[in-house]
Scaffold this motif. Structure first.
Motif, PDB file in Angstrom:
ATOM      1  N   ALA A 126       0.817  -1.220   0.000  1.00 27.87           N
ATOM      2  CA  ALA A 126       0.000   0.000   0.000  1.00 27.87           C
ATOM      3  C   ALA A 126       0.843   1.260   0.000  1.00 27.87           C
ATOM      4  O   ALA A 126       0.362   2.329  -0.404  1.00 27.87           O
ATOM      5  N   ILE A 127       2.105   1.168   0.435  1.00 30.43           N
ATOM      6  CA  ILE A 127       2.933   2.375   0.572  1.00 30.43           C
ATOM      7  C   ILE A 127       4.319   2.222  -0.020  1.00 30.43           C
ATOM      8  O   ILE A 127       5.075   3.200  -0.079  1.00 30.43           O
ATOM      9  N   ALA A 128       4.694   1.031  -0.463  1.00 31.31           N
ATOM     10  CA  ALA A 128       6.084   0.751  -0.844  1.00 31.31           C
ATOM     11  C   ALA A 128       6.625   1.738  -1.873  1.00 31.31           C
ATOM     12  O   ALA A 128       7.789   2.151  -1.795  1.00 31.31           O
ATOM     13  N   ASP A 129       5.799   2.149  -2.833  1.00 32.43           N
ATOM     14  CA  ASP A 129       6.285   3.036  -3.893  1.00 32.43           C
ATOM     15  C   ASP A 129       6.547   4.454  -3.402  1.00 32.43           C
ATOM     16  O   ASP A 129       7.183   5.256  -4.097  1.00 32.43           O
ATOM     17  N   ARG A 130       6.053   4.772  -2.180  1.00 28.03           N
ATOM     18  CA  ARG A 130       6.290   6.102  -1.622  1.00 28.03           C
ATOM     19  C   ARG A 130       7.316   6.078  -0.489  1.00 28.03           C
ATOM     20  O   ARG A 130       7.440   7.038   0.265  1.00 28.03           O
TER      21      ARG A 130
END
Length: 467
Positions: A126-130
């Protein structure tokens, strides 16, 4: 009706729509008049003039779906100071609170803490790309916090051991950063005074400051204390709060210390066991119970406190108690009894019992929240994730240009926890005036990696003096 200090108003245009990043960030820092004037923490304590903390005196229920539209606003660059379990959790919650938030910098005394936190965060789809923290923005050392603040972040998550909190929050406020500030704010009275100054500076700069006293962001407890304040149990006569649990981070024996490891590193690696770093179990953990007592009392501090406490289990080189019992008394005769213990193999409980003239309010640990008596009530609605809610409301307040400032009541709750610890350590009655005027200073200043740092002896009631 939604709490105007915490819930977004969908009828108002976003302060960031159609603005540049520089204009948006300048607006959130310089917008005037969004928050009330600061309160003065003195005497018996007044709440006049404070912006209402989440769920405190006004206790209007907050909107629980406060994430701003991903299409509104610029990127908010987030930095994490203190990459242990709580800091890692806070970073994940910050990114989930705002789809335009990006974690860009991390700081810790120890590099392995950063790497462990990064591994955990990048495993969450849910957040890995940020999670965008290149090696050059992974800051290590006692000055890592300062380099992170200077790296261009907009929001700082403060999760280092609380002995460092006063220094870290001051640097962030001076640099104009919004903050999530874990509890407690300090481990000594000198630190509390410093943080109170930082809180007021943050208010003057219109910077967000959300407190890590997470229960004030819990839906069930917000409704519970709203009803208490509305008279559901009549006048409060007494409060009994418990924080009975096992050891948090047991101190290893001296033989476990690696050859060549200095005093400062050894103590920071075992930070919970040293008063200057953790504040003791009452200040670091049971401060949640202190905070809920004050919430019930409308954030009016007690007039005095007496306490007992000591160390039952071996602590090797550490100097914290493993149990305390504090009696806080208000000028109107109301007393709050707080039991705190961190010993293995014992009865565990984390509950609150509010006894009133017309009934009793009960928070049964993580389970039931209810009122007995004339106005029977039990919370039955869906509850929220209070840890996530803290960040949802933090980022929403920044987006709309009306930053939350929880700082003054967060400071006061820490101060009252210190009051209880000092009563236990000295064996004396400690008044509110005494703790406010105390000259206690535990945190070494200056602090350097290679310095000798003898451990202060364990406090002995009747011998340890009030400072």
């Amino acid at each position: 009706m939604a709490d105007p200090n915490h819930a977004p108003d969908p009828s108002r245009p976003s302060p960031v729509r159609g603005t540049s990043r520089r204009s948006f960030l300048r607006t959130t820092v310089l917008a005037g008049g969004a928050l009330a004037a600061p309160a003065v923490l003195s005497g018996c304590g007044t709440t006049a003039g404070r912006s209402s903390p989440a769920g405190a005196s006004s206790l209007a229920p907050a909107v629980l779906s406060s994430q701003p539209d991903a299409g509104q606003g610029e990127t908010l660059r987030v930095g994490l100071i203190g990459c242990g379990g709580r800091g890692t959790g806070a970073a994940g919650q910050a990114l989930k609170a705002d789809s335009k938030a990006v974690l860009v910098a991390m700081a810790d005394v120890f590099p392995e803490q950063i790497e462990t936190a990064l591994k955990s965060l990048t495993q969450d789809p849910a957040i890995a790309d940020r999670v965008q923290v290149p090696p050059e923005r992974r800051f290590v050392g006692l000055d890592a916090y300062q380099r992170l603040i200077e790296s261009g972040v907009d929001v700082v998550l403060q999760a280092a051991p609380p002995g460092f909190r006063p220094q870290h929050v001051r640097a962030a406020v001076e640099a104009g950063k919004h903050q999530f500030v874990e509890k407690p704010v300090a481990t000594d009275v000198a630190g509390v005074r410093s943080v109170l100054e930082s809180v007021r500076m943050a208010r003057e700069k219109n910077l967000a400051w959300v407190a890590g006293f997470c229960w004030r962001y819990d839906r069930a407890r917000r409704e519970f204390y709203r009803r208490i304040h509305d008279g559901a149990i009549g006048d409060i006569r007494a409060i009994y709060a418990t924080y009975y649990t096992g050891p948090v981070k047991p101190m290893p024996p001296p033989s476990a210390r690696p050859p060549g490891m200095g005093d400062v590193e050894w103590q920071i690696r075992n930070w919970y066991n040293f008063v200057w770093l953790s504040g003791d179990g009452l200040v670091e953990q049971a401060c949640h119970s202190v905070d809920k007592i004050l919430w019930a009392m409308r954030d009016v501090p007690p007039a005095r406190a007496v306490a007992t406490g000591g160390r039952q289990t071996p602590n090797h080189e550490g100097n914290i108690y493993d149990h305390m019992h504090v009696v806080y008394e208000w000028s109107n005769g109301v007393r709050a009894f707080l039991g705190q213990r961190q010993i293995a193999g014992c009865f565990n409980q984390n509950s609150d019992f509010l006894m009133g003239s017309r009934g009793e309010g009960v928070i049964d640990g993580w389970r039931a929240v209810y009122i007995k008596g004339e106005n029977r009530w039990r919370f039955t609605g869906p509850n929220n994730d209070m840890y996530q809610q803290e960040h949802d409301e933090l980022f929403a307040s920044i987006r709309r240009g009306e930053p939350i400032n929880d700082g003054e009541w967060q400071v006061q709750s820490t101060w009252v926890a210190l009051m209880g610890r000092m009563a236990a350590y000295t064996g004396q009655e400690i008044t509110w005036e005494m703790i406010q005027n105390s000259q206690e200073r535990l945190v070494p200043d200056p602090l350097s990696w290679d310095m000798k740092l003898p451990v202060a002896p364990m406090a002995i009631p009747g011998q340890t003096k009030f400072v």
